[in-house]
Scaffold this motif. Structure first.
Motif, short mmCIF file in Angstrom:
data_model
loop_
_atom_site.label_atom_id
_atom_site.label_comp_id
_atom_site.label_asym_id
_atom_site.label_seq_id
_atom_site.Cartn_x
_atom_site.Cartn_y
_atom_site.Cartn_z
N LYS A 251 2.65 69.49 102.67
CA LYS A 251 2.46 68.23 103.41
C LYS A 251 3.74 67.71 104.06
O LYS A 251 3.71 67.23 105.20
CB LYS A 251 1.85 67.17 102.49
N ARG A 252 4.85 67.79 103.36
CA ARG A 252 6.09 67.23 103.94
C ARG A 252 6.57 68.07 105.12
O ARG A 252 7.03 67.53 106.12
CB ARG A 252 7.17 67.13 102.87
N GLY B 97 1.45 59.65 101.09
CA GLY B 97 0.72 60.73 100.45
C GLY B 97 -0.54 61.08 101.21
O GLY B 97 -1.15 62.13 100.98
N TYR B 98 -0.94 60.21 102.12
CA TYR B 98 -2.18 60.40 102.87
C TYR B 98 -1.97 60.37 104.38
O TYR B 98 -2.75 60.96 105.13
CB TYR B 98 -3.20 59.30 102.51
N GLU C 165 5.54 54.84 100.01
CA GLU C 165 5.50 56.14 99.35
C GLU C 165 4.06 56.55 99.04
O GLU C 165 3.68 57.70 99.20
CB GLU C 165 6.32 56.09 98.05
N ALA D 68 -1.52 64.44 96.46
CA ALA D 68 -0.43 63.90 95.65
C ALA D 68 0.05 64.90 94.60
O ALA D 68 0.99 64.61 93.86
CB ALA D 68 -0.88 62.62 94.97
N ASP E 12 -0.50 70.11 98.92
CA ASP E 12 0.51 69.40 98.13
C ASP E 12 1.90 69.99 98.35
O ASP E 12 2.90 69.27 98.35
CB ASP E 12 0.15 69.45 96.64
#
Length: 635
Positions: free
Chosen positions: A254-255, A25-26, A21, A212, A251
């Protein structure tokens, strides 16, 4: 001093934290087998993923650069924090209370510097948001409403307002217990003769968040005419905020970026908001700086830029500054494996204005209408040259040759070379030679514009040199990565091995073909010469006749063609294959002739050159009819 964190607590934080996880984030991770995941290494540039994470083991390792460790070492390297700061950050993330070897706990003054800065930014963001819908913020409300943003959308992006005055935020932050040193380190304050004062005053505020989701800086737009500062004022470089690595909206995006393997780079904060609200949920923007190498590293990791897909779409204003930005972005195109695109509205409107004037669908249509960045760069570059003079066209050819050479999709490159040939009114072969030269001499593409006149002279000399080199070594080895080269070779293979399968019409068409490679035209010369002397039939007599008629430099290739396997197992398959490969060759020849005619047509005035214009149109029609006849097998 509070002392060292207890070893048991460190182990507990490490075991409770999901390394996958944290890494995601990166870096975008994909499954690499049972219990293993992989992605592009964040510690060095690579095109194929060699960075592996094993959640059950709590470790990572890169087989490319050798970096390895656990979740603590990963965060330390990515965020440039100390061991203690990292453990405290991870502990806060899982709401775990740390204990120290000396003392009963840790006070605010002893919290890690980075965490204190994050706390300060969080408090400041809340302060700005609370002030947005107050009577003093009417100008900010008017600005947002005028651009189609309601309270719900501003809340989604955390938009706020910095009140006018010198110390509104300063007093608020001091009341929250932050020290002078901490406040100065945030970049939200400036120092004058009387001490600290608010850096942002009377401005609309956007929180700039890390990947994040933590606030690390602010972007501020002026609202009042008496504000002497720049239109946009951003947080200066701090321990948290590195503008060359930060993308606004990342943020939130990103997904979706990782899922769709797409990122849309817009120019400003309101453009990001408009894009997301319109359904383009992969939009981000740079923060007061050009899109550069730091941003590229972030993007490549997120889209998993390993050569298996993905796209980067840039949107720019249609003005001169926008075109300059697009060409600047094109300079970094080769740093991506994925395809890069550009989307520019016909009337030059940015996504925010487009949404305001034409609705959400127009923003989505803008992104859907994207075109390859190299195509945009070609046309924008040619605008700088006078197409009415030979010198201008030659200079233009030389200027776009490196762009053509840089097209990743090799199947598209010949088509664009022909397109540019038509735009310039220069023979396709001349443009091809310029492209080949640019490919062999990439440093030539970065010349200073101040040397444009010298560049024109050099372009002519290089073209002459390329022509001389070709004449000195005319039988170059064909590049089999070129689809045209493969097609020409495959067609010659069947004529050499099974000449009796060709009809009279096909022999007539074969005699008209002009080959891209001299080596292939040398083989064809032998074939046509032999067919005039002997009956084309498979066997030694036919091959020897071809050899006797062909130039000596192609004899080795002829021997190779006689033994190359043909992909057919039955007579029926062989007949179909011969028919198809020859028709492809003939169609390519006709298309080339049509391209040359279209090139000439583009340079004519339909009124002043009416007769010649009509002649070319008739020739184009005849070629198209001939092409259709061949493809339908009626010739």
């Amino acid at each position: 001093m509070a002392g060292l964190i207890r070893r048991e607590d460190i182990d507990e934080v490490r075991s409770r934290t999901d390394i996958r996880e944290i890494v995601e984030g990166y870096v975008t991770l994909k499954s690499a087998g049972i219990g293993s995941f992989k992605g592009l290494c964040p510690f060095h540039d690579e095109r194929s993923p060699s960075f592996h994470v094993r959640p059950q083991m709590g470790t990572y390792h890169c087989f490319g650069c050798g970096e390895s460790g656990d979740v603590i070492s990963f965060v330390m390297q990515m965020d440039h924090t100390s061991f203690t700061e990292t453990v405290e950050k991870l502990a806060a993330r899982i709401s775990y209370e740390l204990h120290y070897e000396q003392g009963s706990g840790i006070s605010k003054e002893e919290v890690g510097r980075r965490q204190r800065l994050l706390d300060a930014h969080k408090v400041a963001a809340e302060f700005f948001q609370k002030n947005l819908y107050t009577p003093a913020a009417q100008e900010a409300q008017k600005f947002l409403g005028g651009r189609g943003f309601d309270p719900r959308s501003t809340q989604q992006f955390g938009v706020g307002y910095a009140p006018r005055g010198w110390d509104n935020l300063l007093k608020y932050m001091r009341a929250k217990g932050f020290t002078e040193e901490e406040l100065e380190a945030t970049g939200m304050f400036s120092r004058g003769n009387r001490g600290l004062y608010d850096r942002f005053r009377g401005r609309l505020m956007w929180p700039i968040r890390g990947i994040a989701g933590e606030t690390i800086g602010f972007g501020a737009r002026k609202l009042f005419e008496d504000d002497q500062g720049p239109k946009y004022l951003n947080t200066p470089e701090t321990q948290l905020y590195k503008k060359s690595q930060v993308l606004y909206g990342l943020d939130l995006a990103k997904r979706n970026i990782a899922k769709k393997r797409q990122i849309v780079v817009v120019e400003g904060y309101t453009d990001v908001m408009a894009a997301h609200l319109a359904g383009v949920d992969t939009a981000v923007a740079t923060c007061g700086t050009a899109f550069g190498s730091g941003h590229i590293k972030v993007v490549r990791r997120l889209i998993s830029d390993d050569g298996t897909g993905g796209e980067i779409i840039f949107t720019f204003d249609g003005d001169a500054a926008g075109q300059k930005a697009a060409l600047s972005a094109f300079q970094d195109d080769q740093k991506f494996v994925a395809q890069t695109f550009v989307a520019v509205a016909k009337d030059g409107m940015d996504p925010c204005d487009l949404r305001l004037n034409r609705g959400d669908g127009a923003v989505r249509s803008l992104i859907a209408s994207r075109r390859p960045l190299f195509e945009f760069a070609l046309k924008a570059t040619l605008k700088n040259y006078d197409m009415n003079t030979l010198e201008g066209r030659i200079r233009g050819m030389r200027a776009v040759a490196p762009i053509l050479a840089g097209i990743k999709d090799r199947t598209l490159r010949p088509a664009y070379i022909r397109e540019v040939s038509g735009w310039l009114g220069i023979e396709t072969d001349e443009v091809l030679r310029a492209v080949n030269y640019a490919q062999e001499n990439p440093q030539q593409s970065h010349r200073d514009k101040a040397k444009a006149e010298q560049e024109a002279k050099d372009a002519v000399e290089r073209a002459e040199q390329a022509r001389a080199e070709q004449e000195a070594n005319p039988f170059e080895i064909p590049d089999m990565r070129d689809p045209v080269a493969r097609m020409e070779r495959e067609a010659l293979e069947v004529v050499v091995q099974v000449p009796h399968y060709l009809s009279n019409a096909q022999w007539q068409e074969l005699a008209k073909v002009q080959y891209r490679y001299r080596m292939h035209s040398g083989i064809a010369e032998g074939i046509i010469g032999a067919a005039a002397e002997v009956v084309p039939a498979p066997g030694t007599h036919w091959v020897n006749s071809v050899r006797s008629q062909a130039p000596e430099p192609v004899h080795a290739l002829l021997a190779e063609l006689t033994v190359s396997p043909i992909p057919a197992r039955t007579e029926e398959q062989l007949a179909r294959y011969v028919h198809d490969i020859l028709n492809r060759l003939f169609e390519q020849q006709i298309n080339r002739q049509k391209s040359n005619l279209l090139m000439n047509l583009q340079r004519l005035d339909p009124t002043a050159d009416a007769e010649e214009f009509q002649d070319i149109q008739r020739s184009l029609l005849e070629l198209e009819l001939r092409r259709r006849s061949i493809m339908e097998g009626q010739d």
